[in-house]
Design an enzyme around this catalytic site. Structure first.
Site, short mmCIF file in Angstrom:
data_model
loop_
_atom_site.label_atom_id
_atom_site.label_comp_id
_atom_site.label_asym_id
_atom_site.label_seq_id
_atom_site.Cartn_x
_atom_site.Cartn_y
_atom_site.Cartn_z
N SER A 147 9.04 1.53 -1.82
CA SER A 147 7.88 2.28 -1.32
C SER A 147 6.92 2.60 -2.44
CB SER A 147 8.31 3.61 -0.72
OG SER A 147 9.23 3.44 0.30
N HIS A 175 6.82 -5.10 1.65
CA HIS A 175 7.01 -3.68 2.02
C HIS A 175 6.84 -3.56 3.53
CE1 HIS A 175 5.30 0.68 1.72
NE2 HIS A 175 6.59 0.69 1.99
N GLU A 187 3.20 -5.04 3.95
CA GLU A 187 2.34 -5.06 2.77
C GLU A 187 2.98 -5.97 1.74
OE1 GLU A 187 2.08 -1.06 1.39
OE2 GLU A 187 0.19 -1.40 0.35
N ASN A 225 0.80 3.62 1.30
CA ASN A 225 1.11 4.99 0.91
C ASN A 225 -0.01 5.65 0.11
OD1 ASN A 225 3.54 5.29 2.26
ND2 ASN A 225 4.64 4.15 0.69
#
Ligand SMILES: NC(=O)c1ccc[n+]([C@@H]2O[C@H](COP(=O)([O-])OP(=O)(O)OC[C@H]3O[C@@H](n4cnc5c(N)ncnc54)[C@H](O)[C@@H]3O)[C@@H](O)[C@H]2O)c1
Length: 317
Positions: A147, A175, A187, A225
């Protein structure tokens, strides 16, 4: 589609990245997948690869208990799909038969692509990637589901000689979003050493899994994120400073932006410890005060109120 995405991305890459573009992948044809970690994410990745890409998957976890729990959960999900007539019993059986559990990384000697999904602990990932570089075939792509940990640092762990990019150029991030069987987005993140061929193979394989790829460079928080966590953090600051109460905050974002859940409920679902860990990475690695984790988020994690997984967060479960 794949070449268009990769070409678009390559145009934006600094020329130093393209210097390391070693050819390691013969083509995007992945015939066998390895997944390391049979937890929430690894199990979802393995199941979707078996169902959608229809590849055999070796699912490795150091804990036999996690493997048993993960495979039982996979069977439950497949049975639910059959009962809802989304797939036939034959398709469910075929997908289940493609999943082979194992407890040692040594079982990954015949994979073309491996995706690591162990806990978000840097040294654990570095150790696993140094081993994968030795165990997996020389053409295999080595992907991480991290992450927030730098892909460049994970890639660097595959070699003792940083100038030899034979192994590090095969490292990339895929991801996936949680829950993997439901979320379409993935991602794909290149480290400094990642080759164009590795990136292209990763995008192609994720598309075979039915996912829609977004490509980004190795930067704190990547894309998802970097955008999502400050949004959640700001919602928590609004709660903490009395701009609105919990229900008002979630309702305005849910009803005003057409998302399935508001930011506080989403934070509970992701896990408040995970949200805090990612905000800390954004804050420390950019040095930018706009990413300062909210005081209430820190306090809730200190109290052990981590959201859905602990039974208490912004909501009670
Ligand atoms: N949970 C999310 O919403 C989410 C979303 C995107 C990315 N991620 C990332 O995905 C990764 C995995 O997260 P998760 O939520 O699935 O974690 P998890 O705790 O559910 O699962 C991790 C699994 O790894 C296994 N494991 C631990 N050490 C191991 C080792 N040395 N070898 C093999 N297996 C080992 C554990 O037994 C466990 O089954 C993390 O990097 C996380 O940051 C998580």
């Amino acid at each position: 589609m794949v070449s268009a995405i990769v070409a678009r991305h390559a145009l934006r890459l600094p020329s130093r990245l393209r210097l390391f573009s070693t050819s390691v992948s013969r083509d995007g044809d992945v015939k066998r997948l390895g997944v390391v970690g049979a937890g929430q994410m690894g199990l979802g990745i393995a199941l979707v690869a078996a169902q959608r890409a229809q590849v055999p998957v070796t699912l490795v976890d150091s804990s036999q208990k996690s493997l048993d729990k993960g495979l039982a959960f996979a069977e439950k999900l497949l049975a639910k799909d059959v009962s809802k007539q989304r797939i036939t019993q034959e398709q469910a059986d075929a997908a289940r038969s493609l999943l082979t559990p194992a407890t040692s990384l040594d079982s990954l000697g015949d994979v073309d692509f491996v995706i690591e999904a162990v806990p978000e602990i840097p040294d654990l990932k570095f150790d696993i990637f140094s081993k994968l570089a030795q165990i997996c075939p020389k053409h295999a792509i080595l992907a991480t589901n991290t992450s927030s940990i730098s892909i460049t640092r994970i890639a660097a762990a595959t070699t003792l000689d940083p100038t030899d990019t034979t192994n590090s150029s095969r490292v990339v991030s895929t991801h996936f979003m949680n829950p993997v069987p439901i979320q379409k987005g993935v991602e794909i993140i290149s480290g400094l050493q990642t080759s164009k061929e590795t990136l292209a193979t990763a995008v192609a394989f994720c598309e075979r899994m039915g996912k829609i790829a977004s490509v980004s460079a190795d930067s704190p928080g990547f894309l998802a994120n970097r955008i999502l966590m400050p949004y959640i953090n700001e919602a928590i600051i609004c709660l903490d400073t009395g701009v609105g109460d919990r229900d008002s905050i979630d309702a305005i974002m849910k009803n005003g932006t057409n998302v399935p859940m508001g930011p506080l409920q989403l934070a509970d679902f992701i896990g408040l410890d995970t949200c805090l860990a990612i905000m800390k990475v954004l804050h420390t690695e950019t040095g930018d005060s706009k990413y300062r984790p909210s005081v209430l988020l820190r306090n809730m994690v200190d109290a052990g109120w981590l959201g859905k997984k602990s039974g208490k967060g912004f909501y009670d479960y």
